[in-house]
Design a protein around this motif. Structure first.
Motif, short mmCIF file in Angstrom:
data_model
loop_
_atom_site.label_atom_id
_atom_site.label_comp_id
_atom_site.label_asym_id
_atom_site.label_seq_id
_atom_site.Cartn_x
_atom_site.Cartn_y
_atom_site.Cartn_z
N MET A 48 2.39 -2.50 2.32
CA MET A 48 3.66 -1.98 2.85
C MET A 48 4.84 -2.76 2.28
N VAL A 49 4.73 -4.07 2.20
CA VAL A 49 5.82 -4.87 1.64
C VAL A 49 6.01 -4.52 0.17
N LEU A 50 4.91 -4.40 -0.58
CA LEU A 50 5.00 -4.03 -1.98
C LEU A 50 5.62 -2.64 -2.13
N LEU A 51 5.18 -1.70 -1.31
CA LEU A 51 5.72 -0.34 -1.34
C LEU A 51 7.23 -0.35 -1.09
N SER A 52 7.69 -1.20 -0.19
CA SER A 52 9.12 -1.24 0.12
C SER A 52 9.95 -1.61 -1.10
N PHE A 53 9.39 -2.41 -2.00
CA PHE A 53 10.14 -2.82 -3.19
C PHE A 53 10.27 -1.70 -4.22
N THR A 54 9.54 -0.62 -4.04
CA THR A 54 9.63 0.50 -4.98
C THR A 54 10.68 1.52 -4.55
N MET A 55 11.27 1.33 -3.39
CA MET A 55 12.18 2.32 -2.82
C MET A 55 13.62 2.07 -3.22
N LYS A 56 14.33 3.16 -3.49
CA LYS A 56 15.74 3.06 -3.86
C LYS A 56 16.64 3.18 -2.63
N ASP A 57 16.20 3.95 -1.65
CA ASP A 57 16.97 4.12 -0.42
C ASP A 57 16.82 2.85 0.42
N VAL A 58 17.92 2.17 0.67
CA VAL A 58 17.89 0.87 1.34
C VAL A 58 17.37 0.99 2.77
N VAL A 59 17.72 2.06 3.47
CA VAL A 59 17.26 2.22 4.85
C VAL A 59 15.74 2.37 4.88
N LYS A 60 15.20 3.22 4.01
CA LYS A 60 13.75 3.41 3.94
C LYS A 60 13.07 2.10 3.54
N LEU A 61 13.66 1.40 2.57
CA LEU A 61 13.12 0.12 2.14
C LEU A 61 12.99 -0.83 3.32
N ARG A 62 14.04 -0.95 4.10
CA ARG A 62 14.03 -1.88 5.24
C ARG A 62 13.02 -1.45 6.31
N VAL A 63 12.93 -0.16 6.57
CA VAL A 63 11.98 0.32 7.59
C VAL A 63 10.54 0.05 7.15
N VAL A 64 10.21 0.38 5.92
CA VAL A 64 8.85 0.14 5.42
C VAL A 64 8.56 -1.36 5.38
N ASN A 65 9.55 -2.15 4.98
CA ASN A 65 9.38 -3.60 4.95
C ASN A 65 9.16 -4.14 6.36
#
Length: 80
Positions: free
Chosen positions: A20-37
């Motif tokens: 999940m942390v690794l997946l968050s680093f692939t996201m461009k949308d900052v809100v989605k990145l933070r939620v997945v992180n």
């Protein structure tokens, strides 16, 4: 603890948290990145509590609780 393919449930939680942390680093949308992180952080906190001794898991718990808090702070800032 239950095992599947020689891997414990605790280890599966750790692997899922890492994913999940690794997946968050692939996201461009900052809100989605933070939620997945944040999901990854929660899983890491659970993983830390499931470690064989509390002393081993404590650094994992502290670091991921802090990262989770930073994510919450910035998500709330973005709403304002």
């Amino acid at each position: 603890m239950m095992e599947l393919f020689g891997i414990t449930a605790t280890e599966y939680i750790g692997y899922l948290a890492s994913f999940m942390v690794l997946l968050s680093f692939t996201m461009k949308d900052v809100v989605k990145l933070r939620v997945v992180n944040m999901i990854g952080c929660i899983l890491f906190v659970i993983y830390g509590f499931l470690m064989p001794t509390f002393r081993i898991g404590l650094p994992i718990i502290i670091a991921n609780a802090a990262i989770f808090s930073v994510n919450v702070y910035y998500l709330l800032q973005k709403r304002s």
